[in-house]
Design a protein around this motif. Structure first.
Motif, PDB file in Angstrom:
ATOM      1  N   GLU A  49      -8.258 -37.678  11.076  1.00 32.79           N
ATOM      2  CA  GLU A  49      -7.080 -37.433  11.918  1.00 32.79           C
ATOM      3  C   GLU A  49      -6.122 -36.588  11.086  1.00 32.79           C
ATOM      4  O   GLU A  49      -6.162 -36.680   9.855  1.00 32.79           O
ATOM      5  N   PRO A  50      -5.237 -35.817  11.724  1.00 35.52           N
ATOM      6  CA  PRO A  50      -4.295 -35.008  10.944  1.00 35.52           C
ATOM      7  C   PRO A  50      -3.391 -35.874  10.056  1.00 35.52           C
ATOM      8  O   PRO A  50      -3.112 -37.021  10.385  1.00 35.52           O
ATOM      9  N   SER A  51      -2.964 -35.312   8.948  1.00 40.89           N
ATOM     10  CA  SER A  51      -2.036 -36.002   8.039  1.00 40.89           C
ATOM     11  C   SER A  51      -1.398 -34.971   7.131  1.00 40.89           C
ATOM     12  O   SER A  51      -2.064 -34.035   6.681  1.00 40.89           O
ATOM     13  N   THR A  52      -0.128 -35.133   6.857  1.00 42.28           N
ATOM     14  CA  THR A  52       0.529 -34.355   5.804  1.00 42.28           C
ATOM     15  C   THR A  52       0.878 -35.275   4.641  1.00 42.28           C
ATOM     16  O   THR A  52       0.433 -35.074   3.508  1.00 42.28           O
ATOM     17  N   ARG A  53       1.677 -36.316   4.916  1.00 45.27           N
ATOM     18  CA  ARG A  53       2.204 -37.176   3.849  1.00 45.27           C
ATOM     19  C   ARG A  53       1.144 -38.044   3.174  1.00 45.27           C
ATOM     20  O   ARG A  53       1.073 -38.104   1.948  1.00 45.27           O
ATOM     21  N   THR A  54       0.346 -38.734   3.960  1.00 47.92           N
ATOM     22  CA  THR A  54      -0.598 -39.680   3.348  1.00 47.92           C
ATOM     23  C   THR A  54      -1.593 -38.925   2.478  1.00 47.92           C
ATOM     24  O   THR A  54      -1.836 -39.275   1.319  1.00 47.92           O
ATOM     25  N   ARG A  55      -2.139 -37.855   3.036  1.00 53.93           N
ATOM     26  CA  ARG A  55      -3.141 -37.078   2.305  1.00 53.93           C
ATOM     27  C   ARG A  55      -2.531 -36.434   1.051  1.00 53.93           C
ATOM     28  O   ARG A  55      -3.045 -36.584  -0.057  1.00 53.93           O
ATOM     29  N   LEU A 102      -9.459 -43.442   3.508  1.00 52.33           N
ATOM     30  CA  LEU A 102     -10.014 -43.114   4.830  1.00 52.33           C
ATOM     31  C   LEU A 102      -8.937 -43.194   5.893  1.00 52.33           C
ATOM     32  O   LEU A 102      -8.260 -44.219   6.033  1.00 52.33           O
ATOM     33  N   ARG A 103      -8.764 -42.112   6.639  1.00 49.15           N
ATOM     34  CA  ARG A 103      -7.967 -42.163   7.884  1.00 49.15           C
ATOM     35  C   ARG A 103      -8.912 -41.877   9.025  1.00 49.15           C
ATOM     36  O   ARG A 103      -9.687 -40.907   8.989  1.00 49.15           O
ATOM     37  N   HIS A 104      -8.839 -42.713  10.062  1.00 50.93           N
ATOM     38  CA  HIS A 104      -9.792 -42.575  11.169  1.00 50.93           C
ATOM     39  C   HIS A 104      -9.116 -43.015  12.468  1.00 50.93           C
ATOM     40  O   HIS A 104      -8.298 -43.935  12.457  1.00 50.93           O
ATOM     41  N   HIS A 130      -3.745 -50.493  11.537  1.00 49.85           N
ATOM     42  CA  HIS A 130      -2.850 -50.736  10.400  1.00 49.85           C
ATOM     43  C   HIS A 130      -2.691 -49.482   9.540  1.00 49.85           C
ATOM     44  O   HIS A 130      -3.510 -48.577   9.593  1.00 49.85           O
ATOM     45  N   HIS A 131      -1.627 -49.482   8.748  1.00 47.96           N
ATOM     46  CA  HIS A 131      -1.358 -48.397   7.809  1.00 47.96           C
ATOM     47  C   HIS A 131      -0.726 -49.054   6.576  1.00 47.96           C
ATOM     48  O   HIS A 131       0.468 -48.919   6.318  1.00 47.96           O
ATOM     49  N   PRO A 132      -1.558 -49.791   5.814  1.00 49.12           N
ATOM     50  CA  PRO A 132      -0.984 -50.646   4.769  1.00 49.12           C
ATOM     51  C   PRO A 132      -0.265 -49.906   3.653  1.00 49.12           C
ATOM     52  O   PRO A 132       0.733 -50.411   3.131  1.00 49.12           O
ATOM     53  N   THR A 133      -0.738 -48.697   3.285  1.00 48.13           N
ATOM     54  CA  THR A 133      -0.058 -48.014   2.175  1.00 48.13           C
ATOM     55  C   THR A 133       1.305 -47.501   2.630  1.00 48.13           C
ATOM     56  O   THR A 133       2.238 -47.412   1.842  1.00 48.13           O
ATOM     57  N   GLN A 134       1.431 -47.195   3.937  1.00 40.22           N
ATOM     58  CA  GLN A 134       2.739 -46.822   4.481  1.00 40.22           C
ATOM     59  C   GLN A 134       3.682 -48.022   4.391  1.00 40.22           C
ATOM     60  O   GLN A 134       4.849 -47.895   4.020  1.00 40.22           O
ATOM     61  N   THR A 135       3.163 -49.205   4.702  1.00 37.70           N
ATOM     62  CA  THR A 135       3.991 -50.410   4.637  1.00 37.70           C
ATOM     63  C   THR A 135       4.524 -50.629   3.227  1.00 37.70           C
ATOM     64  O   THR A 135       5.692 -50.961   3.037  1.00 37.70           O
ATOM     65  N   HIS A 261      11.907 -43.376   8.749  1.00 41.20           N
ATOM     66  CA  HIS A 261      10.935 -42.892   9.739  1.00 41.20           C
ATOM     67  C   HIS A 261       9.676 -42.551   8.949  1.00 41.20           C
ATOM     68  O   HIS A 261       9.769 -41.873   7.919  1.00 41.20           O
ATOM     69  N   PRO A 262       8.497 -43.001   9.376  1.00 41.05           N
ATOM     70  CA  PRO A 262       7.295 -42.653   8.606  1.00 41.05           C
ATOM     71  C   PRO A 262       6.994 -41.155   8.668  1.00 41.05           C
ATOM     72  O   PRO A 262       6.255 -40.646   7.828  1.00 41.05           O
ATOM     73  N   LEU A 263       7.569 -40.456   9.664  1.00 43.76           N
ATOM     74  CA  LEU A 263       7.323 -39.025   9.914  1.00 43.76           C
ATOM     75  C   LEU A 263       5.834 -38.819  10.249  1.00 43.76           C
ATOM     76  O   LEU A 263       5.012 -39.626   9.806  1.00 43.76           O
ATOM     77  N   PRO A 264       5.441 -37.805  10.984  1.00 45.20           N
ATOM     78  CA  PRO A 264       6.302 -36.732  11.466  1.00 45.20           C
ATOM     79  C   PRO A 264       7.197 -37.181  12.623  1.00 45.20           C
ATOM     80  O   PRO A 264       6.838 -38.074  13.364  1.00 45.20           O
TER      81      PRO A 264
HETATM   82  N1   CP Z   1       3.546 -41.295   7.637  1.00 44.95           N
HETATM   83  C1   CP Z   1       2.337 -40.731   7.772  1.00 44.95           C
HETATM   84  O1   CP Z   1       1.303 -41.423   7.836  1.00 44.95           O
HETATM   85  O2   CP Z   1       2.373 -39.376   7.826  1.00 44.95           O
HETATM   86  P1   CP Z   1       1.086 -38.426   7.951  1.00 44.95           P
HETATM   87  O3   CP Z   1       0.474 -38.697   9.303  1.00 44.95           O
HETATM   88  O4   CP Z   1       1.610 -37.027   7.800  1.00 44.95           O
HETATM   89  O5   CP Z   1       0.131 -38.827   6.858  1.00 44.95           O
END
Ligand code: CP
Length: 311
Positions: A49-55, A102-104, A130-135, A261-264
């Motif tokens: 899935e798309p990601s900027t911050r996590t990746r 892994l993001r899926h 879930h998104h544990p590392t964001q938490t 805000h977790p963004l985007p």
């Molecule tokens: N907060 C967050 O998960 O951002 P990304 O989707 O850009 O990784």
């Protein structure tokens, strides 16, 4: 093997340990101190899935710690495009790397991956799960920019599909926060999570109007209404612009109230809020680096190599 799939079962001590490690790692995350803690280690990034911050924050974390990163890149350029299954992809990738992020889009994908991987799996977000590392980085942001004790927090926006919200609820319950849920009626927090919070004796209020809570809260955690999670686009169109944080709305907030805000973001926080003392969401994005460094050290059993913070 130490996987990070969900923080739901984490104790306060487990959260505190990661937050303390992250604090020690902040000078390295800022590039003020160099490190070779991860010399010779490889982290694989598998993002479906798309990601900027996590990746990028995982990549930054690994590189600043002296490690290396393998990126699956575009799914179309991998053997997934030939029909290879996720489980086979994980079996193979985990032989090339010391840990796998892994993001899926499928809820439960990270748990399944942990059952067939020969390396630790870190859940970078599984669908509406879930998104544990964001938490963990959210908790760190609250600790650094506000306070975790006696916290009065509003969780707002898409509480139904928001995986960051689902994970954060359980973490905040460990710190006995007062939780105000603010969403359109169609996007309320799943009843099972509300029940879990109430069973943990958490003071939970539910409203559809931000003005009901804005004067009293310490932290406003806003989320995007996520077009990609709606099975029916007309349902998305009905709620897409229903919540928006403006400068006018926050005029009556406490002077030290912080907005996260977790963004985007799309349009749920107006841009003129960015320059106020309340905006903490770009700092929050930075805190992803020390927190993900701490997670990597924990997963790879390298906590003892982290230098003491020099402040
Ligand atoms: N907060 C967050 O998960 O951002 P990304 O989707 O850009 O990784």
């Amino acid at each position: 093997m130490h996987h990070i799939i969900s923080t739901r079962e984490y104790t306060t001590e487990m959260y505190d340990e990661i937050l303390e490690l992250a604090e020690k790692l902040e000078p390295i995350a800022r590039g003020e101190v160099s490190s070779k803690i991860m010399d010779g280690k490889v982290l694989a990034l598998l993002f479906f899935e798309p990601s900027t911050r996590t990746r990028m924050s995982f990549e930054t974390a690994m590189l600043r710690l002296g490690g290396q990163v393998l990126n699956l890149g575009q799914v179309e350029a991998s053997s997934i495009a030939k029909g290879e299954s996720l489980s086979d992809t994980i079996r193979v990738t985990s032989q090339y790397a010391d840990a796998v992020v892994l993001r899926h889009p499928r809820e439960g994908a990270a748990l399944m991956a942990s059952e067939c991987s020969s390396a630790p799996i870190i859940n970078g977000g599984d669908g509406a799960g879930h998104h544990p590392t964001q938490t963990l980085l959210d908790l760190y942001t609250i600790k650094r920019e506000s306070h975790l004790e006696n916290l009065n927090v509003a969780l707002a926006g898409d509480l139904k599909y928001g995986r960051t919200i689902h994970s954060l609820c359980y973490a905040l319950s460990r710190y006995h926060a007062k939780i105000n849920l603010v969403s359109p009626p169609e996007l309320q927090l799943p009843e099972r999570i509300v029940d879990d919070l109430r069973k943990a004796n958490i003071d939970v209020t539910i409203t559809h109007d931000m003005e009901d809570v804005i004067d009293d809260i310490d932290v406003l955690y806003m989320t995007r209404i996520q077009r990609e999670r709606f099975p029916d686009p007309t349902e998305f169109n009905r709620v897409s612009n229903s919540m928006r944080i403006t400068k006018e709305l926050i005029q009556s907030a406490k002077p030290d109230m912080k907005i996260m805000h977790p963004l985007p973001r799309v349009n749920e926080i107006s841009y003129d809020v960015d320059d106020t003392i309340h905006a903490a969401y770009f700092k929050q994005a930075f805190y992803g680096v020390p927190v993900r460094m701490a997670i990597l050290c924990k997963v790879l059993g390298m906590e003892d190599k982290i230098p003491e913070a020099k402040r």
